[in-house]
Design an enzyme around this catalytic site. Structure first.
Site, short mmCIF file in Angstrom:
data_model
loop_
_atom_site.label_atom_id
_atom_site.label_comp_id
_atom_site.label_asym_id
_atom_site.label_seq_id
_atom_site.Cartn_x
_atom_site.Cartn_y
_atom_site.Cartn_z
N GLU A 118 8.48 47.77 32.86
CA GLU A 118 9.51 47.24 31.98
C GLU A 118 10.48 46.39 32.77
OE1 GLU A 118 11.26 50.27 29.55
OE2 GLU A 118 9.35 50.96 28.75
N ARG A 280 17.75 43.39 31.11
CA ARG A 280 18.08 43.15 29.71
C ARG A 280 19.24 42.17 29.51
NH1 ARG A 280 17.41 49.18 27.02
NH2 ARG A 280 15.13 49.24 27.16
N HIS A 341 22.58 48.00 21.27
CA HIS A 341 21.58 49.02 21.53
C HIS A 341 22.11 50.22 22.29
CE1 HIS A 341 17.69 50.79 22.37
NE2 HIS A 341 17.84 50.61 23.67
N ARG A 376 22.35 48.66 32.08
CA ARG A 376 21.41 49.76 32.25
C ARG A 376 20.00 49.25 32.50
NH1 ARG A 376 17.92 52.50 28.82
NH2 ARG A 376 18.74 51.52 26.93
#
Length: 520
Positions: A118, A280, A341, A376
């Site tokens: 990821e 992200r 999110h 994060r």
């Protein structure tokens, strides 16, 4: 209204991964009462579609040090070094404990754990369960463990509206049971906040509607320190449609090779070193940049160059949901856009999940442990839930329950006519946060939002103990603190992007807010 008093050794507020894991561990040491706002399955953890990042077998290809370095890099030099070290080392141990207890993670045909890649990770180390439905599988597994313990009492559909504090110590909480019209006076020497975050406050969010930051304003109102509330992480790829709620398109889909395309069909992440697998904050900001330069309010996640049969096997729930919304992945990309999110900030804790108030602990998304910094790393959230919920139970000092903590629940009441006004306020707050405290922020916009929040707060008295008034005050309190935090951080770092301060200022550290202790 009926009022009842219950005494317990551990009071856990919240039923996501952190709350369930804390309750399970606490059951080894005494009586546990688990209180949840709705039911056990309604939590951000339940809907988590990523996985759990953990180095279970350190070797030459992956190590704790590599996982730690990736976390620190993603966090943009604002992580707590010791907290990250605890996260990656003890996290692996917690996952092994789950496997030993019977948790089933996805495995290859050869029986080895299947490892995904990821954004922000330098190695394949993300484990999943039921494809991308890891959060659901974990919550269901922990729920079964919790229900097997005879000394855990579960109280569902219960709104905690006040923490009990005396002598500068937390002694439990007051809660309202919606369905029974009962007020509970919950007495406990140990209160663990595991209430989740506040991303549900935003207009477009991947979180359930219950993610409204309750644990933060509960802690704040008895003097607990709050930290880093400006860092709201937007997931880059939430399904976009003009009608219906957004849902998460897991980062693991990009990990298996999906491309991001703009309206012109250009792969706009190809110039970045990790391409679609940048952290992200980078991906979300670049998607927003593309949207601002085109007519469409979304970009496309393209799978057409991949083995679609294999992708369906990996992500059956996600792709079924996508196709149910009328998208043919054989012919077109999936429309996606960022959505609120995850909130990185929260109730400040030490390395053992202890807040600044004795007797009060926090773990999971409600807590600011320092592991995430300003951004994060993907799939570190469930890991954090496991590590610090266990520490909250096993490593922290527990004060004695004093006889002076038999506090009255006060004149709590419910005015059914207040519901419509509260829902209107919730919509207004969502619009303001999304417009002025989203991915892009500026002093002008933030001050506009702050002025409105201040005016709205004046309409809700602190002395009024009516249910909807309490919820409204909490909603406005957290929203105001998010904006104040964003105003104080006069730089751009991680998920916090100030258009009027585009550079990073290394002299700036954490933002903190503390309210005066209220003895109730």
């Amino acid at each position: 209204m009926i009022s009842k008093t219950l005494t317990t050794d551990f009071l856990v507020i919240g039923s996501g991964a952190a709350g369930l894991h804390a309750a399970w561990h606490a059951s080894r040491y005494g009586q546990v009462t688990l209180v949840t706002k709705s039911d056990l399955e309604t939590s951000s953890s339940y809907w988590a579609q990523g996985g759990i990042a953990a180095v279970l077998d350190p070797d030459q290809t992956d190590s704790y040090g590599s996982h730690k370095e990736d976390t620190l890099t993603a966090g943009r030099e604002l992580c707590h070094n010791d907290a990250v070290d605890i996260l990656v080392r003890e996290g692996a141990s917690c996952v092994r404990d789950l496997i030993e207890a019977g948790m089933r993670f996805d495995r290859t045909d050869e029986g080895e754990l299947e490892l995904g890649l990821e954004g922000g990770h330098s190695n394949r180390r993300v484990i999943h369960a039921n494809g991308a439905a890891t959060g659901q599988a974990l919550v269901e597994f922990l729920t079964r463990l919790v229900k097997q313990q005879s000394n855990i009492q579960i109280i569902e559909n219960s709104f905690v509206y006040r923490l009990i504090a005396d002598q500068n110590c937390c002694r439990g909480a007051h809660a309202y049971l919606y369905k029974d019209n009962v007020v509970l006076n919950l007495q406990s020497p140990v209160t663990i906040l595991a209430t989740g975050g506040y991303s549900g406050l935003y207009k477009r969010s991947t979180n359930p509607h219950t993610s409204t930051g309750d644990g933060m304003w509960l802690g704040y109102n008895v003097g607990a320190r709050l930290k880093d509330l400006e860092f709201v992480q937007f997931h880059p790829t939430a399904f976009y449609s003009t009608d219906g709620e957004p849902f998460l398109i897991s980062e693991a889909v990009r990990g298996e090779g999906a491309y991001l395309l703009n309206e012109a069909g250009e792969r706009f992440m190809s110039s970045y070193p990790r391409q679609e697998l940048e952290p992200r904050d980078v991906v979300a900001q670049e998607i927003l940049n593309q949207i601002e330069q085109q007519d469409s309010d979304y970009v496309s996640l393209d799978l057409r160059h991949l083995d679609l049969q294999a992708m369906r096997a990996h992500f059956p729930n996600i792709l079924d949901h996508v196709e149910q919304r009328g998208i043919d992945i054989n012919r077109e990309g999936i429309p996606v856009a960022p959505a609120a999110h995850y909130c990185i900030g929260g109730v400040a804790t030490d390395l053992n999940a202890q807040t600044s108030i004795p007797g009060l602990f926090a773990c999971g998304e409600v807590a600011a442990t320092g592991v995430h910094g300003a951004n994060r790393l993907a799939s570190n959230s469930l890991l954090e839930c496991l590590v610090f919920s266990k520490r909250a139970v096993e490593l922290s000092d527990k004060p004695e329950l004093s006889s002076s903590s038999q506090n009255s629940s006060g004149n709590f009441r419910v005015d059914v006519n207040g519901e419509d006004r509260f829902l209107e306020l919730q919509t207004r707050v969502a619009n303001l946060l999304s417009r002025y405290a989203g991915i892009h922020r500026s002093e002008k916009g933030l001050k506009t939002a702050l002025d409105v929040f201040n005016r709205l707060s004046e309409q809700h008295s602190e002395k009024d103990t009516e249910y909807y008034n309490i919820r409204s005050r909490g909603l406005l309190e957290i929203s105001e603190l998010i904006v104040r935090s964003a105003l104080e951080r006069t730089e751009s770092r991680g998920v916090h992007l100030r258009t009027d301060f585009p550079d990073t200022d290394t002299a700036l550290s954490n933002t903190e807010f503390t309210n005066e202790l209220l003895t109730v």
